[in-house]
Design a protein around this motif. Structure first.
Motif, PDB file in Angstrom:
ATOM      1  N   ALA A  51       0.870  -1.184   0.000  1.00  0.00           N
ATOM      2  CA  ALA A  51       0.000   0.000   0.000  1.00  0.00           C
ATOM      3  C   ALA A  51       0.901   1.227   0.000  1.00  0.00           C
ATOM      4  CB  ALA A  51      -0.925   0.001   1.228  1.00  0.00           C
ATOM      5  N   VAL A  69       0.952   5.664   1.501  1.00  0.00           N
ATOM      6  CA  VAL A  69       0.320   6.713   2.297  1.00  0.00           C
ATOM      7  C   VAL A  69       0.890   8.058   1.864  1.00  0.00           C
ATOM      8  CG1 VAL A  69      -0.094   5.261   4.319  1.00  0.00           C
ATOM      9  CG2 VAL A  69       2.056   6.523   4.136  1.00  0.00           C
ATOM     10  N   ASP A  74       1.731  11.313   6.442  1.00  0.00           N
ATOM     11  CA  ASP A  74       1.280  10.233   7.332  1.00  0.00           C
ATOM     12  C   ASP A  74       2.342   9.167   7.565  1.00  0.00           C
ATOM     13  OD1 ASP A  74      -1.293  11.217   7.735  1.00  0.00           O
ATOM     14  OD2 ASP A  74      -2.074  10.272   5.915  1.00  0.00           O
ATOM     15  N   LEU A  93       2.166   6.214  10.297  1.00  0.00           N
ATOM     16  CA  LEU A  93       2.013   4.856   9.777  1.00  0.00           C
ATOM     17  C   LEU A  93       3.042   3.923  10.387  1.00  0.00           C
ATOM     18  CD1 LEU A  93       0.973   2.746   7.617  1.00  0.00           C
ATOM     19  CD2 LEU A  93       2.940   3.508   6.263  1.00  0.00           C
ATOM     20  N   LEU A 116       2.308   0.600  12.471  1.00  0.00           N
ATOM     21  CA  LEU A 116       2.768  -0.713  12.021  1.00  0.00           C
ATOM     22  C   LEU A 116       3.517  -1.447  13.135  1.00  0.00           C
ATOM     23  CD1 LEU A 116       3.984   0.073   8.381  1.00  0.00           C
ATOM     24  CD2 LEU A 116       2.278  -1.655   9.009  1.00  0.00           C
ATOM     25  N   LEU A 153      -2.846  -5.002   7.565  1.00  0.00           N
ATOM     26  CA  LEU A 153      -3.292  -3.701   7.064  1.00  0.00           C
ATOM     27  C   LEU A 153      -4.638  -3.303   7.673  1.00  0.00           C
ATOM     28  CD1 LEU A 153      -2.300  -3.831   3.291  1.00  0.00           C
ATOM     29  CD2 LEU A 153      -0.987  -3.001   5.260  1.00  0.00           C
ATOM     30  N   VAL A 166      -3.892  -2.036  11.078  1.00  0.00           N
ATOM     31  CA  VAL A 166      -3.249  -0.717  11.017  1.00  0.00           C
ATOM     32  C   VAL A 166      -4.288   0.369  10.777  1.00  0.00           C
ATOM     33  CG1 VAL A 166      -1.724   0.744   9.622  1.00  0.00           C
ATOM     34  CG2 VAL A 166      -0.959  -1.525  10.333  1.00  0.00           C
ATOM     35  N   GLU A 167      -5.187   0.137   9.844  1.00  0.00           N
ATOM     36  CA  GLU A 167      -6.199   1.156   9.529  1.00  0.00           C
ATOM     37  C   GLU A 167      -7.116   1.399  10.722  1.00  0.00           C
ATOM     38  OE1 GLU A 167      -7.226   1.520   4.924  1.00  0.00           O
ATOM     39  OE2 GLU A 167      -7.695  -0.486   5.700  1.00  0.00           O
ATOM     40  N   ILE A 184      -5.459   6.066   9.509  1.00  0.00           N
ATOM     41  CA  ILE A 184      -4.791   6.528   8.287  1.00  0.00           C
ATOM     42  C   ILE A 184      -5.402   5.820   7.086  1.00  0.00           C
ATOM     43  CG2 ILE A 184      -2.588   6.587   7.045  1.00  0.00           C
ATOM     44  CD1 ILE A 184      -1.189   6.643   9.753  1.00  0.00           C
ATOM     45  N   LEU A 235      -5.091   4.082   3.852  1.00  0.00           N
ATOM     46  CA  LEU A 235      -4.085   3.400   3.048  1.00  0.00           C
ATOM     47  C   LEU A 235      -4.512   3.393   1.592  1.00  0.00           C
ATOM     48  CD1 LEU A 235      -3.246   0.325   5.325  1.00  0.00           C
ATOM     49  CD2 LEU A 235      -2.254   2.622   5.337  1.00  0.00           C
ATOM     50  N   ARG A 262      -4.477   1.890  -1.975  1.00  0.00           N
ATOM     51  CA  ARG A 262      -4.228   0.573  -2.543  1.00  0.00           C
ATOM     52  C   ARG A 262      -4.903   0.478  -3.901  1.00  0.00           C
ATOM     53  NH1 ARG A 262      -5.821  -3.803   1.879  1.00  0.00           N
ATOM     54  NH2 ARG A 262      -4.379  -5.065   0.656  1.00  0.00           N
TER      55      ARG A 262
END
Length: 481
Positions: free
Chosen positions: A217, A219, A223, A227, A231, A259, A262-263, A268, A270, A272
């Motif tokens: 992905a 950003v 960010d 990120l 992560l 992912l 993370v979101e 944030i 991402l 993709r």
């Protein structure tokens, strides 16, 4: 809770490492640090992590004085652009650590029991030409400092392995792209506009060729620090205690799981799509670490040279400090190729700076075979090594064919090279090596194809001649280790 306990290297009891008094509650690890001095055959090893690989003149002088008084006077440049101080004398650990901390070479923040953990997490690698390369898409210097501050400032990250590492790539031509990292971020142009994004991936390297796995992905540049923080927290949230690296986590959790977490954790967005998956990073040019090259500011250049087998003595460090002091605004950096770079050298002083580096014993031209040989500490410094790789590498360099790049490893751990070199000599006995040739750079199972076993250095040099070996194709580039 998964990931809530500190991870250790198997089989390393705490008594095997010297710990400073403020680090007495450290979990054990085979990895040396500034505050954790690990014994070796030639004495203790102290690893000094350099933010962005940078060393001031005063710090270079402080290290030179410290290794003369408390160690054997030797500093090795590592393949992560840090310094490894060898031969630390028994009983000199505390004063060595104190001298290094006084020089500002330790982690930021209060020097309490968490200080050593903050030292462990300072594994963010950038290009030695960050902020100077006209080809870069973005200057990563400030972002790297932001990421380092977040890593050191979060007490939960004490649970990370000292080997957990990040790559921040601004698109520079001089960039180490072959080292696998737990998290990598690489600058790319937004295909929909002219903004800079950061593509990122896990447990690998930025993709250069089509055969490489692409980014997962991307950003916005604004960010990128947040990120990275998310992560690392995601890794600790999902990892079991036995999972020390991102590759361990991905063996039991999908990239999608990571992912999604993370979101939800960061908020944030991402990016993709197919254009990000197809994105490939332009190849790097390691030869730019040597000689003189004009910077983004065309009135200044960066000048680099390779110490013999990445090793410097105290007098070399003092000479480099003098060069920094005598060139107004110059900076000194170590590189992941175990070389040295002076940046921001005025055009009028480039020739004299090159001469000074050569006078210090550094190779500043790629034609010098010593720029194409890597060797670990060998049996003179490491009990696990089966051969004196440093001495054998010097012998090999004297008869190395043009363009051949060789890594001499005293054992299968491959400590000196995080990537797989085109040719590897793996020690099997004193003065004897198996010769490997890397034909598939994505093969994770070893050093490549074995061409011969039990060779002497003279026999290996003969086989490394162009007539004896198959030509290196684009698929024979160094690969993930």
């Amino acid at each position: 809770m998964p990931g809530a306990v500190a991870r250790r290297s198997p089989g390393d009891p705490l008594s095997h490492a010297y710990l400073s008094s403020d680090a007495c509650r450290l979990r054990p690890s085979a990895c040396p640090g500034l505050l954790r001095i690990v014994p070796a055959l030639d004495g203790g090893i102290c690893r000094v992590k350099l933010a962005r690989g940078e060393l001031s003149a005063a710090q270079a002088l402080a290290i030179a004085d410290a290794i003369d008084e408390h160690a054997c006077g030797i500093a090795d440049i590592t393949n992560r652009a840090n310094l490894q101080l060898r031969g630390v004398k028994r009983g000199h650990e505390e004063p060595l650590i104190a001298a290094l901390l006084h020089a500002g070479l330790g982690p930021s923040g209060p020097q309490d029991a968490t200080h050593a953990f903050a030292d462990d997490v300072r594994n963010v690698m950038v290009s030695p030409t960050a902020g100077r390369d006209a080809n870069a898409l973005i200057d990563t210097s400030t972002l790297a400092d932001d990421i380092l501050a977040r890593l050191q400032g979060d007490a939960r990250f004490a649970a990370l392995s000292p080997k957990f590492a990040l790559l921040l790539d601004g698109g520079e031509r001089l960039a180490m792209l072959d080292h696998p990292h737990d998290i990598w971020l690489s600058a790319m142009r937004d295909p929909k506009c002219d903004d800079v994004l950061f593509a990122f991936g896990l447990a690998g390297c930025p993709p250069v060729a089509e055969k490489h796995a692409g980014a997962v992905a991307a950003v916005a540049a604004s960010d990128a620090a947040a990120l990275t923080h998310a992560l690392v927290h995601t890794f600790l949230d999902l990892a079991a205690p036995e999972h020390s690296r991102m590759r361990d986590l991905l063996a039991v959790h999908s990239v999608e799981d990571v992912l999604t977490h993370v979101e939800s954790k960061s908020g944030i967005a991402l990016l993709r799509d197919a254009s990000i998956e197809r994105w490939r990073r332009a190849p790097g040019d390691p030869s730019l670490r040597l000689g003189a090259h004009t910077q983004r500011d065309t009135r200044r250049s960066h000048v680099g040279g390779q110490p013999v087998l990445g090793r410097m003595n105290s007098e070399t460090l003092r000479g480099l400090a003098r060069l920094v002091a005598h060139n107004d605004g110059a900076t000194l950096r170590m590189t992941p190729w175990q070389s040295v770079m002076l940046s921001d050298i005025d055009t009028t002083k480039v020739a004299s700076t090159l001469q000074a580096l050569e006078a210090l014993g550094l190779a500043c031209n790629a034609q010098n075979p010593l720029t194409r040989v890597i060797a670990c500490a060998g049996s003179a410094g490491c009990a696990k090594s089966l051969a004196d790789t440093k001495a054998d590498a010097m012998k090999l360099a004297a008869c190395l064919p043009a363009d051949a790049q060789v890594h001499l490893s005293g054992c299968p751990r491959s400590c000196a090279a995080a990537h797989r070199a085109p040719y590897t000599l793996l020690a099997v006995a004193p003065g004897r090596y198996d010769l490997y040739h890397t034909r598939d750079p994505r093969d994770p199972t070893g050093f490549g194809r074995c061409l011969a076993r039990g060779l002497t250095i003279d026999e290996a040099a003969g086989m490394l001649s162009r007539a004896a070996l198959p030509p290196i194709t684009p698929f024979d580039e160094p690969s993930d280790a």
